[in-house]
Design a protein around this motif. Structure first.
Motif, short mmCIF file in Angstrom:
data_model
loop_
_atom_site.label_atom_id
_atom_site.label_comp_id
_atom_site.label_asym_id
_atom_site.label_seq_id
_atom_site.Cartn_x
_atom_site.Cartn_y
_atom_site.Cartn_z
N LEU A 110 46.20 47.23 40.70
CA LEU A 110 47.08 47.24 39.86
C LEU A 110 47.40 48.24 39.18
O LEU A 110 47.99 48.55 37.82
CB LEU A 110 46.09 46.51 38.53
N SER A 113 51.35 48.22 38.89
CA SER A 113 51.75 46.81 38.44
C SER A 113 52.27 47.05 37.13
O SER A 113 52.62 48.26 36.59
CB SER A 113 50.61 45.90 38.31
N THR A 114 52.56 45.86 36.42
CA THR A 114 53.21 45.99 35.17
C THR A 114 52.49 46.82 34.09
O THR A 114 51.28 46.41 33.88
CB THR A 114 53.55 44.63 34.56
N ALA A 128 46.65 41.35 32.19
CA ALA A 128 46.84 40.74 33.54
C ALA A 128 45.43 40.41 34.01
O ALA A 128 44.22 41.03 33.51
CB ALA A 128 47.42 41.62 34.68
N GLN A 129 45.25 39.34 35.03
CA GLN A 129 43.76 39.02 35.38
C GLN A 129 44.01 38.37 36.69
O GLN A 129 45.12 38.16 37.31
CB GLN A 129 43.37 37.69 34.26
N THR A 130 42.73 38.48 37.23
CA THR A 130 42.82 37.73 38.64
C THR A 130 41.87 36.52 38.51
O THR A 130 40.79 36.36 37.73
CB THR A 130 41.67 38.64 39.71
N ARG A 139 39.84 41.08 34.00
CA ARG A 139 41.15 41.15 33.10
C ARG A 139 41.55 42.69 32.96
O ARG A 139 40.58 43.45 32.54
CB ARG A 139 40.80 40.51 31.73
#
Length: 472
Positions: A110, A113-114, A128-130, A139
């Motif tokens: 990540l 990532s954003t 974000a989370q998985t 998270r």
């Protein structure tokens, strides 16, 4: 198949209701706890990222970032569930903290990532989370921070959710256990309460078991019955009273029938035994046969009347209803009894007019029984009147005759089967012998038509009145 008891059924229903309530409340509490934990973790991530960015903004370059790594990681120190990586603009890790757990792969994946730009505020929406919900593994919040030399670094903070997932799983298991225990407790308590509540019903059942044909007058105690069962007990007592009255009338009816049939049979037997006691001439045998034939006719009329009453009380008794001239039918009945009236020395006259909707055969039978009864009890030289007239909502047919009055206490019983106003049970000397069922047939005919039959008697004579309801 044996039916399940009402106590068990109600207890299971209460237990199922309790389980449903526990399930709804438990689900609501579980969801609330899950949301509270997620919100708490997200706020912790946002707060750590905010303070770390503020500290990074005070540093000159990425070299200072490495030099002040301990200061930057102070926001996640002491919490084994939090991990942090700081990357430079090229994506190289400047340093990391607590990256040997589940968050290692996530932190690496990540990085690009954003991310929250260096000039934008850090909010919960950037997390974000998985996985999803309570099944989320990690998270993550990524945010850029501007250094004094104009370069930027990316701060990545991750929260390992396995501890909270274990907490939620443990909480869920406790809810399951509490729900099952509550359901069993509710079932046991409900069974005991319902079983105790059913005690009045068991007492009523025991009371009903004591009621036999010989004890129909025994009634159940309404005072000890619950309010919900009071109406039922009252109805059962009323039913027992009706049954007792019906059995009593049936016993009386059977006794009267046996008594009335015994008389002609005794006459037949006695006359036949006298005739056989010695040899007689042909004329005496003819007189014996004629007498026996009269007794047989009397038995036949009695049996026919009993069969008619039995058929009339059957629910499937069929009537053939039609409209007819009541005056004309009364005239026909009067003409049929003209010879018998002449022998009795009485006159029969028909007055009035009206149209009636009824069963003609039953109408003739009722009027014939009343006229035959009037002929038997009208002194010679007097008159019998058959009168038809219309009143408010009915057509009234009256059979009136002069003669001795009926005692007031006998007026309500003259329509009973085998009842006679005189206690000696002998036949009147005028007219054909009575079977004791003629007036009972009259009342049955009126009940079939939805009307009523009653009698009035005074010094002026006796009046049998039939009121047929007018068709609408």
């Amino acid at each position: 198949m044996r039916c399940r008891s009402l106590t068990t059924t109600l207890a299971l229903a209460f237990a199922g209701t309790t389980m449903a309530v526990f399930a709804m409340v438990g689900s609501a509490l579980y969801s609330a706890l899950e949301r509270q934990l997620l919100l708490q973790d997200d706020n912790e991530l946002v707060l750590a990222a905010f303070h770390t960015r503020r500290l990074a903004n005070e540093l000159q370059s990425s070299t200072d970032v490495r030099a002040h790594a301990l200061r930057l990681t102070s926001q996640v120190l002491g919490n084994r569930a939090l991990a942090m990586n700081i990357h430079d603009a090229s994506g190289h890790v400047l340093f990391g903290h607590n990256t040997d757990g589940h968050a290692t792969g996530v932190l690496s994946s990540l990085v690009w990532s954003t991310r929250v730009p260096a000039t934008s505020p850090i909010t919960l929406a950037a997390i974000a989370q998985t996985g999803s919900g309570a099944r989320a593994l990690v998270r993550v919040l990524a945010a850029d921070a501007a250094l004094a030399d104009g370069s930027t670094v990316t701060i990545v903070i991750a929260r390992d959710m396995s501890d909270h997932r274990q907490l939620l799983d443990h909480y869920r298991d406790r809810l399951y256990g509490a729900g099952l225990a509550g359901m069993l407790l509710a079932f046991l308590m409900s069974w005991m309460l319902v079983h105790e509540s059913m005690r009045p019903l068991r007492q009523l059942s025991a009371s009903a078991a004591l009621i036999t044909v010989d004890r129909l007058h025994t009634s159940m105690n309404v005072d000890k019955a619950p309010k919900e069962l009071a109406a039922l007990v009252t109805s059962l007592n009323s039913m027992l009273e009706r049954l007792a009255g019906g059995f009593q009338r049936m016993s009386q009816y059977t006794a009267d029938l046996a008594h009335d049939m015994r008389t002609p049979l005794s006459n037949l037997r006695g006359a036949t035994e006298v005739a056989l006691s010695r040899t007689r001439i042909a004329e005496e045998y003819e007189a014996l046969l004629a007498s026996n034939l009269e007794e047989c006719d009397r038995l036949s009329r009695m049996i026919e009347s009993v069969m008619f009453l039995a058929r009339a009380e059957h629910p499937q008794f069929v009537m053939h209803m039609k409209s007819f001239d009541a005056h004309f039918e009364l005239t026909c009945v009067a003409q049929y009894f003209e010879g018998l009236a002449d022998d009795a020395g009485v006159r029969v006259r028909v007055t009035g007019d009206g149209t009636l909707h009824a069963d003609v055969e039953l109408f003739r039978r009722a009027v014939s029984n009343l006229l035959a009864n009037a002929i038997r009890h009208t002194p010679r030289g007097m008159a019998i009147e058959l009168r038809v007239e219309r009143i408010a909502n009915a057509l009234r047919v009256t059979v009136a005759n002069e003669g001795s009055r009926i005692e007031p206490d006998a007026l309500e019983r003259v329509f009973d089967r085998f009842y006679r106003a005189d206690s000696s049970r002998h036949h009147a000397p005028i007219g054909p012998p009575s079977t004791g069922l003629g007036l009972a047939i009259v009342r049955t005919v009126m009940e079939l038509h939805g009307g009523r039959a009653y009698v009035q008697s005074d010094a002026n004579g006796t009046r049998f009145i039939l009121e047929f309801p007018l068709s609408t």
